[in-house]
Design a protein around this motif. Structure first.
Motif, PDB file in Angstrom:
ATOM      1  N   ARG A 291     -63.585 -72.331  55.794  1.00 35.13           N
ATOM      2  CA  ARG A 291     -64.700 -71.656  54.871  1.00 35.13           C
ATOM      3  C   ARG A 291     -64.287 -71.560  53.583  1.00 35.13           C
ATOM      4  O   ARG A 291     -65.073 -71.612  52.563  1.00 35.13           O
ATOM      5  CB  ARG A 291     -64.776 -70.182  55.467  1.00 35.13           C
ATOM      6  N   SER A 292     -62.911 -71.131  53.359  1.00 32.05           N
ATOM      7  CA  SER A 292     -62.404 -70.869  51.977  1.00 32.05           C
ATOM      8  C   SER A 292     -62.569 -72.062  51.362  1.00 32.05           C
ATOM      9  O   SER A 292     -62.902 -72.300  50.043  1.00 32.05           O
ATOM     10  CB  SER A 292     -61.253 -70.310  52.003  1.00 32.05           C
ATOM     11  N   ALA A 295     -66.087 -72.873  50.321  1.00 24.66           N
ATOM     12  CA  ALA A 295     -66.553 -71.711  49.471  1.00 24.66           C
ATOM     13  C   ALA A 295     -65.923 -72.211  47.846  1.00 24.66           C
ATOM     14  O   ALA A 295     -66.858 -72.153  46.922  1.00 24.66           O
ATOM     15  CB  ALA A 295     -65.844 -70.388  49.928  1.00 24.66           C
ATOM     16  N   ALA A 334     -71.430 -70.037  48.119  1.00 29.10           N
ATOM     17  CA  ALA A 334     -70.024 -69.482  48.079  1.00 29.10           C
ATOM     18  C   ALA A 334     -69.982 -67.989  48.284  1.00 29.10           C
ATOM     19  O   ALA A 334     -68.960 -67.842  48.876  1.00 29.10           O
ATOM     20  CB  ALA A 334     -69.682 -69.761  46.654  1.00 29.10           C
ATOM     21  N   LEU A 337     -70.080 -67.414  51.818  1.00 32.01           N
ATOM     22  CA  LEU A 337     -68.813 -67.657  52.543  1.00 32.01           C
ATOM     23  C   LEU A 337     -67.601 -66.942  52.029  1.00 32.01           C
ATOM     24  O   LEU A 337     -66.532 -67.076  52.190  1.00 32.01           O
ATOM     25  CB  LEU A 337     -68.294 -69.122  52.239  1.00 32.01           C
ATOM     26  N   HIS A 339     -66.567 -65.852  48.976  1.00 28.26           N
ATOM     27  CA  HIS A 339     -65.822 -66.313  47.866  1.00 28.26           C
ATOM     28  C   HIS A 339     -66.160 -65.004  46.755  1.00 28.26           C
ATOM     29  O   HIS A 339     -67.097 -65.079  45.994  1.00 28.26           O
ATOM     30  CB  HIS A 339     -66.469 -67.374  47.268  1.00 28.26           C
TER      31      HIS A 339
END
Length: 361
Positions: A291-292, A295, A334, A337, A339
């Motif tokens: 995910r990161s 993002a 982003a 997710l 961020h």
């Protein structure tokens, strides 16, 4: 060795007048991906005097070794005869070869491979003409599928090269992306690797997160991406997009763990609150890292659109139009997710506040 089975001699090199060239001694250096070290051996070679091809930065010479008797392409930098750059190119190609092995282990419809690259040093030559990166001569219809800054249009758009690039992003934990994929059929050469972290190696062609963002800006997930279980990269729907291209925007195609974290921006005149529409479900570390990684790419794309809109540029990359709407879409992705810079950017936009320099990095 697997690649060598598919390498033809080629009329252009088999009929070359090798007997007119002197036999030169050379040091042959090969990179081991397993020991992460160089192995050296002696070699006798004949190298043509003038290059038969020229790229943006490198010149290509035909070369033949005596024992083993093989035909090679020897490459050197035209303006910067730098051994460190050649070593980086070889390590990068062998790294891509590792990814190809992992890709093939997932049983894709078509397997891929990269030519083995190595270095020869001709010690009896003058400085600037001693070091060459070499690989087996590749015979056949050469085709370029992508560049280091996104998709390259061709008469036939093939799924395998683009799915392989997407695969390398997830296989590396979102840290690396193999692009600039080119070669004969699915035997490739001369790749470029982008790294997510600044200060990464792999030469001047490593565009970092910006290069990753430009790849995904033009990448549309295909059936091989789906077969491999790769995360679909979200795009705002455009005319002509397939279902696969925009699948990640459909709620029914998101997993429960990917849909539980919508970001809400709640504000008043004096304060702002960022909250979650649903409770966060605990997820595994690999899922968090994936995910990161996505993002960061979405946020980088949002910033690219923003900068190009401000500069009045028509395109952010190859055939990708600059669009405020696209930038906002990727900013929202982003933020969804988790961020943090994207969440802050959305908050600033909502309040019409200009963020301080460095806050959104």
């Amino acid at each position: 060795r697997d690649a060598d089975k598919d390498v033809g001699v080629g009329e252009a090199i088999s009929k070359y007048s090798w007997g007119q060239l002197p036999l030169e001694r050379a040091e042959w250096r090969r990179w081991s991906s397993y020991t992460r070290s160089w192995k050296s051996s002696d070699l006798l070679v004949r190298l043509e005097r003038e290059p038969f091809a020229k790229g943006a930065m490198r010149l290509c010479h035909r070369m033949r070794s005596a024992a083993p008797r093989r035909n090679w392409v020897a490459k050197r930098y035209e303006n910067e005869p730098d051994l460190e750059s050649l070593e980086s190119d070889v390590i990068m190609q062998m790294r891509a070869k590792e990814y190809a092995r992992h890709f093939n282990a997932r049983s894709p419809p078509k397997q891929v491979d990269f030519l083995e690259a190595s270095i020869v040093r001709l010690p009896d030559r003058p400085s600037g003409m001693r070091d060459f990166a070499i690989e087996a001569f590749l015979d056949g219809c050469f085709r370029k599928h992508s560049s280091n800054s996104g998709f390259v249009a061709d008469e036939v758009v093939r799924n395998t090269p683009h799915a392989f690039a997407h695969f390398t992003f997830e296989e590396s934990g979102s840290e690396e992306l193999v692009v600039d994929i080119q070669g004969v059929d699915d035997l490739y050469t001369d790749p470029q690797i982008h790294t997510a972290r600044s200060g990464g190696h792999y030469g001047r062609g490593n565009m970092g997160l910006r290069g990753m963002a430009l790849f995904f800006a033009s990448h549309r997930c295909n059936r091989i991406c789906t077969q491999l279980g790769l995360t679909p990269f979200a795009h705002a729907p455009r005319p002509g997009d397939s279902v696969l291209a925009t699948a990640s925007r459909s709620p029914k195609n998101r997993t429960h763990q990917d849909s539980d974290d919508e970001v809400l921006v709640v504000s008043s005149k004096d304060q702002i609150c960022l909250s979650m529409a649903r409770p966060i479900v605990s997820i595994s570390r690999p899922q968090r890292e994936r995910r990161s990684g996505y993002a960061r790419v979405h946020f980088s794309l949002a910033m690219l659109h923003a900068r190009h809109v401000q500069a009045g540029a028509e395109f952010i990359g190859h055939n990708v139009l600059t669009s405020p709407g696209q930038g906002l879409f990727h900013l929202r992705e982003a933020a969804e997710l988790l961020h943090v810079p994207a969440m802050l950017a959305l908050a600033c936009l909502h309040l019409h506040v200009r963020p301080r320099k460095g806050v959104l990095r």
